[in-house]
Scaffold this active site. Structure first.
Site, PDB file in Angstrom:
ATOM      1  CD  GLU A 125      -2.861   1.294   2.290  1.00 22.72           C
ATOM      2  OE1 GLU A 125      -3.877   1.998   2.168  1.00 22.72           O
ATOM      3  OE2 GLU A 125      -2.548   0.728   3.346  1.00 22.72           O
ATOM      4  CG  HIS A 209      -8.799   2.206   2.278  1.00 25.79           C
ATOM      5  ND1 HIS A 209      -8.677   3.283   1.425  1.00 25.79           N
ATOM      6  CD2 HIS A 209      -7.597   2.084   2.912  1.00 25.79           C
ATOM      7  CE1 HIS A 209      -7.466   3.782   1.519  1.00 25.79           C
ATOM      8  NE2 HIS A 209      -6.790   3.079   2.407  1.00 25.79           N
ATOM      9  CB  ALA A 213      -7.544   7.582   1.080  1.00 25.42           C
ATOM     10  NE  ARG A 220     -22.638  20.183 -12.104  1.00 28.21           N
ATOM     11  CZ  ARG A 220     -23.649  20.530 -11.312  1.00 28.21           C
ATOM     12  NH1 ARG A 220     -24.878  20.119 -11.598  1.00 28.21           N
ATOM     13  NH2 ARG A 220     -23.448  21.278 -10.247  1.00 28.21           N
ATOM     14  CG  ASP A 264      -6.732   0.094   6.733  1.00 34.63           C
ATOM     15  OD1 ASP A 264      -5.516  -0.185   6.793  1.00 34.63           O
ATOM     16  OD2 ASP A 264      -7.158   1.229   6.427  1.00 34.63           O
ATOM     17  CG  LEU A 297     -11.245   7.678  10.655  1.00 37.24           C
ATOM     18  CD1 LEU A 297     -12.364   7.248   9.709  1.00 37.24           C
ATOM     19  CD2 LEU A 297     -11.314   6.883  11.944  1.00 37.24           C
ATOM     20  N   GLY A 299      -6.302   3.766   9.835  1.00 36.00           N
ATOM     21  CA  GLY A 299      -6.551   2.341   9.973  1.00 36.00           C
ATOM     22  C   GLY A 299      -7.649   2.091  10.983  1.00 36.00           C
TER      23      GLY A 299
END
Length: 373
Positions: A125, A209, A213, A220, A264, A297, A299
């Site tokens: 990741e 996730h 993120a 639109r 996560d 946040l 994890g």
């Protein structure tokens, strides 16, 4: 040698529910599933495929990026909560640090430690993410290069890579690696709907996730979330009911056929409130979540048994919830002998009571202790 044994209960098989028994072979696989093995009234418990978590940063007070013994410690912690196999997930970091950790994960993946989940490989990741959408990732993002990725893959089996598709050269990276069987996911991205669709056309197959993120859905400017809802077959989602509202989870369930769930999880999983490491960050566990000092946040504290209960609590049938924690992640990685209860598959099994409390866990036929000695 693993002692052969028989487990009785209500079994979730490939054909649906069956009242019967599962017989475990001495080699750690399932010898047979047969209603005729049942004797008398069945116990009020469910036998489900072991959970497969494709996004694990830590647990039990340690972080995967610590390397060394931390990897097996994390695998043992999550096995106690029903995770029978997992991808050890890295954080964005300098190349030398990633290389060090990958070498350690590579060693752990070659032989499962007793009492622990099978470490299937690596979810890389980062560091190939957008520096404008780090989330809780450290500020070490960089552009992907095949030479560096090949060097990383020589150290450990990298099954899955998260990257931002809008970064120059990343569409070509997606094309090359997906052709080699690496699952390429979009995440930590400021990409547009069009850029995400282009990544899917080049072989990207998932979203990291989902909702978190990444560019959100607007009517639109559909963003990466819109591309996932419109086109994805697979995507991962964190069902701790904190990262994603239940209504958004249900939206994704209607749109993405094989949406699967991950934790996560961080070092704070299975631990009391307090301060923990997440890569180079210090994070705080409190009120059921994990956050950076600015409130972002970082994890989760989720375990897969709780993920199952959360999915059922928002209305999923138990079989559907189980598929999203076992069958679908196995299929996503192309694992035909995990994530399902059938003869010849690995004896990765969770046994739960009528209230979905964990009673027993078996990893490749080994019974796992649910409480530390």
């Amino acid at each position: 040698m693993i002692e052969t044994q028989t487990l009785q209960g209500r079994i979730l098989t490939a054909a649906g529910w069956m009242d019967g028994a599962v017989r475990l072979a001495a080699d750690g696989r399932i010898a047979a599933i047969d209603a005729s093995l049942a004797s008398g009234r069945q116990p009020e418990r469910y036998l489900l495929p072991g959970f497969i978590d494709l996004h694990v940063h830590g647990g039990g007070g340690v972080d995967i990026m610590e390397g060394g013994a931390a990897v097996n410690h994390v695998a043992r912690l999550h096995a106690r909560f029903g995770t029978t196999s997992l991808l050890a997930t890295t954080m964005t970091a300098p190349p030398e640090e990633i290389s060090r950790v990958l070498a350690d994960i590579g060693r752990c993946s070659r032989e499962r430690a007793p009492g622990g989940s099978r470490v299937l490989g690596v979810h890389l990741e980062g560091p190939y993410i957008n520096p404008g959408k780090l989330g809780a990732q450290p500020d070490d993002a960089c552009q992907a290069a095949m030479g560096q990725i090949d060097a990383y893959r020589a150290l450990a089996p990298i099954s899955l890579i998260t990257l931002a598709p809008e970064i120059p050269n990343h569409l070509e990276i997606i094309r090359q690696l997906s052709a080699q069987g690496v699952r390429m996911q979009m995440g930590h991205t400021l990409g547009s709907y069009e850029q995400a669709v282009a990544a899917l056309e080049q072989g990207a197959s998932g979203f990291t996730h989902l909702f978190n993120a990444m560019t959100g859905l607007h009517h639109r400017e559909p963003g990466v979330v819109g591309a996932a809802l419109a086109h994805a077959e697979y995507a991962e989602l964190i069902p701790d009911l904190l990262h994603v509202h239940p209504g958004a989870i249900r939206t994704a369930l209607r749109a993405i056929p094989r949406l699967y769930c991950v934790t996560d999880s961080t070092a704070a999983a299975g631990m009391p409130d307090g301060q923990y490491k997440l890569g180079s960050h210090s994070v705080t566990k409190c009120m059921g979540g994990v956050r950076l000092a600015d409130g972002t946040l970082a994890g989760s504290t989720l375990t897969m048994d709780q993920a199952l209960r959360n999915l059922v609590s928002i209305g999923l049938p138990l079989a559907d919830a189980s598929h999203r924690l076992s069958l679908y992640p196995a299929d996503y990685l192309g694992l035909a002998d995990r994530g399902r209860l059938e003869a010849g598959a690995w004896a990765d099994i969770v046994v739960m009571d009528a209230d979905l409390n964990l009673q027993q866990v078996f990893v490749e036929g080994e019974k796992i202790g649910l409480i530390d000695a």
